[in-house]
Design an enzyme around this catalytic site. Structure first.
Site, mmCIF file in Angstrom:
data_model
loop_
_atom_site.group_PDB
_atom_site.id
_atom_site.type_symbol
_atom_site.label_atom_id
_atom_site.label_comp_id
_atom_site.label_asym_id
_atom_site.label_seq_id
_atom_site.Cartn_x
_atom_site.Cartn_y
_atom_site.Cartn_z
ATOM 1 N N SER A 147 0.850 -1.189 0.000
ATOM 2 C CA SER A 147 0.000 0.000 0.000
ATOM 3 C C SER A 147 0.883 1.234 0.000
ATOM 4 C CB SER A 147 -0.877 0.004 1.266
ATOM 5 O OG SER A 147 -1.513 1.257 1.430
ATOM 6 N N TYR A 160 -1.482 0.191 10.528
ATOM 7 C CA TYR A 160 -1.643 -0.229 9.125
ATOM 8 C C TYR A 160 -0.388 0.156 8.336
ATOM 9 C CZ TYR A 160 -3.627 -1.012 4.505
ATOM 10 O OH TYR A 160 -3.840 -1.469 3.224
HETATM 11 N N1 LIG Z 1 -8.666 -0.729 -1.208
HETATM 12 C C1 LIG Z 1 -7.614 0.021 -0.956
HETATM 13 O O1 LIG Z 1 -7.707 1.263 -0.947
HETATM 14 C C2 LIG Z 1 -6.258 -0.610 -0.735
HETATM 15 C C3 LIG Z 1 -5.139 0.174 -0.949
HETATM 16 C C4 LIG Z 1 -3.876 -0.381 -0.748
HETATM 17 C C5 LIG Z 1 -3.751 -1.702 -0.374
HETATM 18 N N2 LIG Z 1 -4.866 -2.462 -0.154
HETATM 19 C C6 LIG Z 1 -4.632 -3.854 0.256
HETATM 20 O O2 LIG Z 1 -5.157 -4.705 -0.751
HETATM 21 C C7 LIG Z 1 -5.529 -5.957 -0.184
HETATM 22 C C8 LIG Z 1 -6.952 -6.296 -0.602
HETATM 23 O O3 LIG Z 1 -7.822 -5.316 -0.079
HETATM 24 P P1 LIG Z 1 -9.166 -4.884 -0.809
HETATM 25 O O4 LIG Z 1 -9.076 -3.446 -1.067
HETATM 26 O O5 LIG Z 1 -9.499 -5.788 -1.917
HETATM 27 O O6 LIG Z 1 -10.196 -5.055 0.428
HETATM 28 P P2 LIG Z 1 -11.409 -6.063 0.665
HETATM 29 O O7 LIG Z 1 -12.413 -5.932 -0.422
HETATM 30 O O8 LIG Z 1 -11.832 -5.825 2.067
HETATM 31 O O9 LIG Z 1 -10.721 -7.505 0.555
HETATM 32 C C9 LIG Z 1 -9.885 -8.011 1.559
HETATM 33 C C10 LIG Z 1 -9.748 -9.508 1.348
HETATM 34 O O10 LIG Z 1 -8.840 -10.019 2.324
HETATM 35 C C11 LIG Z 1 -9.424 -11.139 2.944
HETATM 36 N N3 LIG Z 1 -8.920 -11.307 4.300
HETATM 37 C C12 LIG Z 1 -8.819 -10.385 5.282
HETATM 38 N N4 LIG Z 1 -8.341 -10.943 6.410
HETATM 39 C C13 LIG Z 1 -8.133 -12.264 6.117
HETATM 40 C C14 LIG Z 1 -7.681 -13.372 6.862
HETATM 41 N N5 LIG Z 1 -7.334 -13.265 8.167
HETATM 42 N N6 LIG Z 1 -7.578 -14.577 6.253
HETATM 43 C C15 LIG Z 1 -7.937 -14.718 4.953
HETATM 44 N N7 LIG Z 1 -8.399 -13.708 4.191
HETATM 45 C C16 LIG Z 1 -8.497 -12.490 4.780
HETATM 46 C C17 LIG Z 1 -10.922 -10.886 2.897
HETATM 47 O O11 LIG Z 1 -11.628 -12.128 2.924
HETATM 48 P P3 LIG Z 1 -12.507 -12.689 4.124
HETATM 49 O O12 LIG Z 1 -12.995 -11.536 4.929
HETATM 50 O O13 LIG Z 1 -13.589 -13.461 3.426
HETATM 51 O O14 LIG Z 1 -11.558 -13.580 4.857
HETATM 52 C C18 LIG Z 1 -11.065 -10.241 1.522
HETATM 53 O O15 LIG Z 1 -11.182 -11.217 0.532
HETATM 54 C C19 LIG Z 1 -5.323 -5.823 1.319
HETATM 55 O O16 LIG Z 1 -4.078 -6.381 1.657
HETATM 56 C C20 LIG Z 1 -5.307 -4.305 1.531
HETATM 57 O O17 LIG Z 1 -4.594 -3.939 2.678
HETATM 58 C C21 LIG Z 1 -6.111 -1.952 -0.339
#
Ligand SMILES: NC(=O)c1ccc[n+]([C@@H]2O[C@H](COP(=O)([O-])OP(=O)(O)OC[C@H]3O[C@@H](n4cnc5c(N)ncnc54)[C@H](OP(=O)(O)O)[C@@H]3O)[C@@H](O)[C@H]2O)c1
Length: 262
Positions: A147, A160
């Site tokens: 991120s 975070y």
């Molecule tokens: N959206 C943003 O602005 C952004 C920016 C930079 C980086 N990111 C990073 O990108 C990644 C994906 O995020 P996203 O934006 O797609 O958010 P999201 O829609 O909330 O997806 C997060 C995913 O991670 C899974 N997850 C969370 N904790 C877990 C655990 N303990 N075991 C297994 N699976 C787990 C969730 O699945 P379950 O809840 O079903 O387990 C879900 O599929 C993350 O690492 C996040 O930090 C996001």
């Protein structure tokens, strides 16, 4: 020359929503074979079905909680059986997220632990378990989701930011450790992207989550998925080390252009 992902095994953590689900559809469109994990199995079923519709040769799914070593071992054992005598070609360490926006003074142990478990220890556990499955000298990739928070701190983001800075350093150390194996290692570090990320961060408060993206054009999950596919399909000798991807409307973490405020 572009490396074909057709019939290659791709393992994606956090495939139940956001980037992970979009990545499953995007790798599926390349004809890849998918192994999908997350805690919400009903949502994985939906991702698997959508991925097959977009072209995946096959799409298997299994419960995975990256915060527990036993769950990771169980998941990777299941993946090993699905792959059989073949190799894993792409590992996408995507599971993670943010919990809360408290300052350090007001921080909650449960939030801190959840962030470090999924974003840091989860990446380590899944990588350790899946490394023996990855093909040597064949353009295999480990792609971690970092991120912009790993590059700069902000108030309310201490843990975070620490977790994603940790992910960045793990990615860098791993690239050094895997030198000579032919396994590529990279991180994609997005800025504001509208997924379920903010809903999770604000503990289900959809109105607060919506405000994060008010009046600006955020990245979409599909934008990041397309980039993950692009990285994995570069020629086998090309390693994309680190990629920061932000919406044009975000010049820095706290510097966002909003056409309107609601
Ligand atoms: N959206 C943003 O602005 C952004 C920016 C930079 C980086 N990111 C990073 O990108 C990644 C994906 O995020 P996203 O934006 O797609 O958010 P999201 O829609 O909330 O997806 C997060 C995913 O991670 C899974 N997850 C969370 N904790 C877990 C655990 N303990 N075991 C297994 N699976 C787990 C969730 O699945 P379950 O809840 O079903 O387990 C879900 O599929 C993350 O690492 C996040 O930090 C996001």
């Amino acid at each position: 020359m572009k490396l074909s992902l057709k019939d290659k095994w791709v393992l994606i953590t956090g495939a139940s929503s956001g980037f992970g689900a979009a990545a499953a559809r995007a790798f599926g469109a390349e004809g890849a074979k998918l192994l999908l994990g997350a805690r919400r199995v009903d949502r994985l079923r939906k991702t698997a079905s959508e991925s097959k519709k977009s072209g995946a040769t096959t799409a298997h799914f299994h419960e995975l909680d990256v915060s527990r070593t036993s769950s990771v071992e169980n998941f990777v054992g299941w993946a090993r059986k699905k792959i059989g005598r073949q190799s894993l070609h792409v590992l996408v360490n995507n599971a993670g997220g943010a919990h809360g926006v408290d300052t350090v003074a007001d921080g909650k142990d449960a939030d801190w632990e959840a962030m470090l478990q999924s974003n840091v220890l989860g990446v380590l556990r899944v990588t350790r378990a899946a490394l023996p499955l990855l093909a040597r000298d064949a353009g295999a990739s480990i792609l971690n989701l970092g991120s912009v928070a790993g590059h700069a701190a902000y108030e309310g983001g201490a843990v975070y930011c620490a977790a994603k800075a940790g992910e960045l350093q793990i990615t860098r150390a791993l690239r050094l450790e895997l030198l000579g194996t032919g396994i590529r290692v990279g991180t994609v570090d997005p800025g504001l992207a509208e997924t379920e990320f903010s809903i999770v961060r604000f503990k289900g408060d959809a109105a607060k989550a919506k405000k994060v993206y008010a009046g600006m054009n955020p990245l979409t999950a599909a934008d990041i998925a397309e980039i993950l596919v692009w990285i994995a399909s570069r020629p086998a000798h090309v390693n994309i080390d680190e990629l920061i991807v932000k919406p044009v409307d975000q010049a820095a973490i706290g510097k966002v252009f909003r056409r309107r405020t609601t």
